[in-house]
Scaffold this motif. Sequence first.
Motif, short mmCIF file in Angstrom:
data_model
loop_
_atom_site.label_atom_id
_atom_site.label_comp_id
_atom_site.label_asym_id
_atom_site.label_seq_id
_atom_site.Cartn_x
_atom_site.Cartn_y
_atom_site.Cartn_z
N PHE A 155 48.02 44.53 45.82
CA PHE A 155 47.09 44.62 44.71
C PHE A 155 46.36 43.29 44.47
CE2 PHE A 155 49.72 48.31 43.47
CZ PHE A 155 48.72 49.22 43.16
N ALA A 156 46.73 42.25 45.17
CA ALA A 156 46.04 40.96 45.01
C ALA A 156 44.58 41.11 45.47
CB ALA A 156 46.74 39.88 45.83
N VAL A 157 43.67 40.45 44.75
CA VAL A 157 42.25 40.52 45.08
C VAL A 157 41.64 39.14 44.88
CG1 VAL A 157 41.60 41.18 42.72
CG2 VAL A 157 40.10 41.80 44.62
N SER A 158 40.60 38.83 45.65
CA SER A 158 39.92 37.55 45.52
C SER A 158 38.42 37.80 45.62
CB SER A 158 40.38 36.58 46.62
OG SER A 158 40.12 37.14 47.90
N GLY A 159 37.65 36.74 45.57
CA GLY A 159 36.21 36.87 45.67
C GLY A 159 35.54 36.84 44.31
N GLU A 160 34.26 37.24 44.30
CA GLU A 160 33.46 37.19 43.08
C GLU A 160 32.88 38.57 42.77
OE1 GLU A 160 30.46 34.25 43.67
OE2 GLU A 160 31.81 32.57 43.19
N GLY A 161 32.64 38.80 41.48
CA GLY A 161 32.03 40.04 41.04
C GLY A 161 30.52 39.95 41.06
N PHE A 162 29.85 40.94 40.48
CA PHE A 162 28.39 41.03 40.51
C PHE A 162 27.72 39.89 39.77
CE2 PHE A 162 29.75 45.50 41.02
CZ PHE A 162 29.08 45.80 42.20
N LEU A 163 28.42 39.31 38.80
CA LEU A 163 27.84 38.21 38.02
C LEU A 163 28.38 36.86 38.45
CD1 LEU A 163 28.00 39.88 34.47
CD2 LEU A 163 26.17 40.00 36.18
N GLY A 164 29.04 36.83 39.58
CA GLY A 164 29.62 35.59 40.07
C GLY A 164 30.97 35.26 39.46
N GLU A 165 31.53 36.17 38.67
CA GLU A 165 32.82 35.95 38.01
C GLU A 165 33.97 36.14 39.02
OE1 GLU A 165 32.28 40.43 37.61
OE2 GLU A 165 31.04 38.62 37.79
N PRO A 166 35.05 35.38 38.90
CA PRO A 166 36.18 35.53 39.82
C PRO A 166 36.89 36.86 39.60
CG PRO A 166 36.73 33.97 38.09
CD PRO A 166 35.28 34.29 37.93
N LEU A 167 37.26 37.52 40.71
CA LEU A 167 37.95 38.81 40.65
C LEU A 167 39.47 38.67 40.63
CD1 LEU A 167 35.84 40.87 43.24
CD2 LEU A 167 35.61 40.81 40.74
N GLU A 168 39.97 37.48 40.84
CA GLU A 168 41.42 37.27 40.90
C GLU A 168 42.09 37.78 39.62
OE1 GLU A 168 44.66 33.66 41.63
OE2 GLU A 168 42.51 33.25 41.60
N GLY A 169 43.16 38.54 39.79
CA GLY A 169 43.93 39.06 38.66
C GLY A 169 43.47 40.42 38.17
N SER A 170 42.38 40.93 38.73
CA SER A 170 41.83 42.20 38.25
C SER A 170 42.81 43.37 38.44
CB SER A 170 40.53 42.54 38.97
OG SER A 170 39.55 41.55 38.73
#
Length: 248
Positions: A155-170
């Motif tokens: 379930f770990a995730v990395s990278g950025e969302g559509f607004l440049g926000e970090p996806l970690e912890g989602s």
Amino acid sequence: MSVTRRPYVLLVILFLLVIGCSAGAVRTTPEPRGAAGPEAVPLAVEPVVPPAEIPGLGPETRARFPGTARQALVVTGLGPDSNRSSVVLYSRDDPARGWRPQAGPWPAHNGMEGWTDHHLANDLRSPVGVFGLTDAGGRLPDPGTLLPYDEEPRFAVSGEGFLGEPLEGSFDHVVAINYNRTPGTSPLDRDRPLGEERGGGIWVHVDHGGPTQACVSLTEDRMRELLLTLDPVKDPVIVMGDAASLAR
């Protein structure tokens, strides 16, 4: 008649006349027809109050509810193309009273492009409809939910969302939305009964501060509250879509 009996006969006649007059003097007043007594008061009739319905849901949407559902997470999009929505959890513990708000309203995000009645993979829209909530999981340990919970490093995730926000912890905590998936399996399960082209892997998960691919996201504290409140005995569902679609 002899002379000796005449006074006796006269006394009898006089007695009968007196009795007759007395009886004729007794009068009764009949009660008015339908009266229950001297101070009769009409009985008050309590109005019949129908069970409460969830506000904003039209007959088509309500018809999709399973009859056994007693918890409903209602996600109302601000518009058909909006990625922001409001979430309220309702419960129906007393059928005579109907649906009552249990938690919320909470702010949420949904798909980047809004909502759709016919979700396709990568269309960036969240599917409109009523879906079961049967399975949970996440990178972090089970906080105490009654739903089956799959703790899994994947379930770990990395990278950025559509607004440049970090996806970690989602995906620290998620609840699978039973759209194009097999209930009773981990949210990570890849089975797609409707076909791969119809998308899948749509969850309620921790908000990362921006729109989602198609999921619904709540702040971490609300996500934990949801996990602790959902009860599989109450056959919980999620009701999701823009306001106009849900009102149908």
